[in-house]
Design an enzyme around this catalytic site. Sequence first.
Site, short mmCIF file in Angstrom:
data_model
loop_
_atom_site.label_atom_id
_atom_site.label_comp_id
_atom_site.label_asym_id
_atom_site.label_seq_id
_atom_site.Cartn_x
_atom_site.Cartn_y
_atom_site.Cartn_z
N GLN A 157 0.59 -1.37 -0.03
CA GLN A 157 -0.01 -0.04 0.19
C GLN A 157 1.05 1.44 0.24
OE1 GLN A 157 -3.20 0.90 -0.36
NE2 GLN A 157 -3.74 -1.48 -0.79
N SER A 158 1.92 1.24 -0.87
CA SER A 158 2.95 2.43 -0.89
C SER A 158 2.24 3.65 -1.43
CB SER A 158 4.16 1.92 -1.73
OG SER A 158 4.80 3.06 -1.87
#
Length: 336
Positions: free
Chosen positions: A75-76
């Site tokens: 989930q960068s």
Amino acid sequence: MHLSRFPRLQFAHLATPLEPMPNLSKLLGGPNLWIKRDDCTGLAGGGNKTRKLEFLMGEAIAQQADTIITQGATQSNHARQTAAIAAKMGMECHILLEDRTGSKDVDYNYNGNVLLDQLFGASLSKFPAATDMNAAMEELASELRAKGKKPYIVPGGGSNTVGALGYVNAAIELLTQANDMQLKIDHLVHATGSAGTQAGLVTGLVATNSQIPVLGIGVRAPQETQEGNVFKLAQATAEYLNIPGAVKREDVVANCNYVGEGYGIPTESGIEAIELFAQQESILLDPVYSAKGAAGFIDLIRKGHFADAENIVFLHTGGSQALFGYRQAFNLPEYS
Ligand SMILES: *Cc1c(COP(=O)(O)O)cnc(C)c1O
């Protein structure tokens, strides 16, 4: 400081607002709380990586790159912002995602930032936790070069000296705003991870002799490691700016008591922070970074840590797009 000496593309919506948080200030009963809205940097929903990418993409273009490679956690936010600017620049974008949490949740793996990475046309690949991601990026770069491409590697989190210039610039911007508003800032607090944000801020605030202390709230590493990483990058950034030795070890302070079980794993105090910011100030945080930063900010205010301070600024580093990858972290009621 003359940042125009460095290559830069200007696509961020700057200056980001510096706003009071009257409701939260009243509720917590301590100093006046302010928020610097780097969740509003404009690109793809905003966030702190946009400021770094202005300088990193400037360098990529100067080197005539046609392909961008970067890496981050599933989930960068960094991956999302990089994918977005690569799309606009007409560049191919390869994102290497490290599965740091091992979550099998469909939202975590496909919604939130991942959905947006794919909408921006980036190609994604997945690597197990603790992979040497820098080596993986180098390997991909060699393969792409063999095919005639000109790849440019953006380090994880955009955190090197070039990326940190984005936060040197943010330090100058914040200082200008504070001076224009006659606001005396006693402390600046924010979430710290790959270190570029804090390294840039500390360098900028020291170099301008602002005397504003910065407190990074860690989201991954223990305190000694985190402070060491930030200091190393701040020193290198100061050197890059031709002011070697400007940053002292004691200028770098991190508090890593709010990490919880680990990177990317939500904490109770972080969820409380998300609810407080949403319900008091209509501001969205994210469970991985800004919520843990805000949890530290709130807890330290409650404990009287900033008792002598008049005004404290929380730097909102963005990330709310990740909320949609973390629906299960919230205990929300059903409705009918
Ligand atoms: C990357 C990130 C951070 C941490 O910034 P670093 O420069 O990596 O230390 C904080 N908040 C959000 C929302 C981020 O995406």
